[in-house]
Motif scaffolding. Structure first.
Motif, mmCIF file in Angstrom:
data_model
loop_
_atom_site.group_PDB
_atom_site.id
_atom_site.type_symbol
_atom_site.label_atom_id
_atom_site.label_comp_id
_atom_site.label_asym_id
_atom_site.label_seq_id
_atom_site.Cartn_x
_atom_site.Cartn_y
_atom_site.Cartn_z
ATOM 1 N N SER A 75 11.297 1.392 1.579
ATOM 2 C CA SER A 75 10.166 1.070 2.464
ATOM 3 C C SER A 75 10.592 0.917 3.926
ATOM 4 O O SER A 75 10.325 -0.101 4.562
ATOM 5 C CB SER A 75 9.500 -0.240 2.007
ATOM 6 O OG SER A 75 9.086 -0.166 0.674
ATOM 7 N N SER A 97 9.387 4.072 -1.702
ATOM 8 C CA SER A 97 8.336 3.194 -1.177
ATOM 9 C C SER A 97 7.209 3.069 -2.181
ATOM 10 O O SER A 97 7.177 3.769 -3.201
ATOM 11 C CB SER A 97 7.802 3.731 0.157
ATOM 12 O OG SER A 97 7.134 4.972 -0.052
ATOM 13 N N GLU A 106 1.540 0.797 0.570
ATOM 14 C CA GLU A 106 2.187 0.306 1.794
ATOM 15 C C GLU A 106 1.431 0.678 3.060
ATOM 16 O O GLU A 106 0.927 1.792 3.195
ATOM 17 C CB GLU A 106 3.602 0.889 1.905
ATOM 18 C CG GLU A 106 4.526 0.431 0.821
ATOM 19 C CD GLU A 106 5.960 0.435 1.290
ATOM 20 O OE1 GLU A 106 6.206 0.262 2.494
ATOM 21 O OE2 GLU A 106 6.831 0.603 0.441
ATOM 22 N N HIS A 117 4.864 -2.977 -0.435
ATOM 23 C CA HIS A 117 5.998 -2.816 0.461
ATOM 24 C C HIS A 117 7.247 -3.501 -0.096
ATOM 25 O O HIS A 117 7.194 -4.641 -0.553
ATOM 26 C CB HIS A 117 5.650 -3.411 1.828
ATOM 27 C CG HIS A 117 6.762 -3.394 2.817
ATOM 28 N ND1 HIS A 117 7.177 -2.237 3.452
ATOM 29 C CD2 HIS A 117 7.567 -4.389 3.285
ATOM 30 C CE1 HIS A 117 8.168 -2.524 4.275
ATOM 31 N NE2 HIS A 117 8.429 -3.819 4.182
#
Length: 255
Positions: A125, A187, A191, A219
């Motif tokens: 992330s 990720s 997010e 995240h």
């Protein structure tokens, strides 16, 4: 706190750093997240310890200089001097969130200076655009329980310091080519930073990057003690140990 690996603490130029020694087969450096202002959490330490153990690796964990007392220039300066002082010639980078962005931008700094560079980078992330100028991030904030885009936006002028906005040390989005270095980005689909990760990959379409996006996860989920992190952590170990992914050019996989 007990760890799987042999744990020790050292200092370089006033900067503390930890060592998680899970073996001598390879060496890595873990850059923790925290919006460039917060210290590492126990979750970061546990993640570094697990990866060191599973990879049979020695992982350095710098408590790098952060806001509000340090900016990008001072942080990169101390880290590059420290990396040059390490005895290992070959190593990989791991970073999460702000630490993932830092790992990517630090590569560019090392390359520019002609210093030794990592052969592989894993970014969980990554925060690749500290300027937070992409308005899509603010709309994505609604589904992301960890990202406060409006607060993060306020950090940029202090982190940038006297640098120009397009300096790679300010944001990894501005990095040049990563050459032969292989990059794995992991990720979650919920997010706020997804749009910026997409922009980063598009700008580096000729580089050896693979982006794995996991469903509706939040995240930085590989760092936290949730069951969903097991698969990305196993893929991280596979990537660092043998590079089993097709890295002929960047591609995205939805999982």
């Amino acid at each position: 706190m007990k760890f799987r690996t042999e744990f020790s603490k050292e200092m370089f130029g006033g900067m503390d750093y930890y060592i998680f020694d899970g073996g001598k087969s390879r060496t890595g450096i873990f850059f923790h997240g925290g919006a460039l202002i917060a210290p590492p959490t126990p979750f970061h330490l546990r993640a570094a310890d697990r990866l060191a153990s599973d990879c049979h690796a020695k992982i350095y964990f710098p408590i790098y200089p952060r806001l509000p007392f340090y900016n990008a220039e001072k942080c990169h300066g101390i880290l590059t001097d420290w990396i040059k002082s390490l005895p290992e010639k070959e190593f990989f980078f791991i970073g999460d969130s702000a630490g993932g962005g830092l790992a990517l931008s630090l590569y560019d700094c090392l390359l520019k200076n002609g210093d030794k560079i990592p052969g592989r980078i894993v970014a969980f992330s990554p925060w690749v655009d500290v300027s937070m100028t992409n308005m899509d991030v603010y709309f994505g904030e609604c589904s992301d329980k960890l990202i406060n885009a409006r607060a993060m936006c306020a950090f940029y002028p202090f982190w940038k310091g006297n640098f120009k906005a397009d300096n790679p040390m300010c944001s990894a989005l501005n990095c040049r080519s990563f050459g032969e270095t292989e990059i794995l980005i992991i990720s979650g689909g919920a997010e706020a930073l997804t749009k910026d990760i997409k922009r980063f990959c598009a700008r580096h379409s000729e580089d050896k990057i693979i982006w794995l996006e996991y469903g509706n996860l939040q995240h930085d989920f590989p760092v936290f003690p949730v069951k969903e992190r097991n698969d990305p952590l196993m893929k991280t170990v596979d990537f660092l140990n043998c590079g089993s992914f097709d890295l002929s050019g960047w591609k995205k996989e939805n999982i």
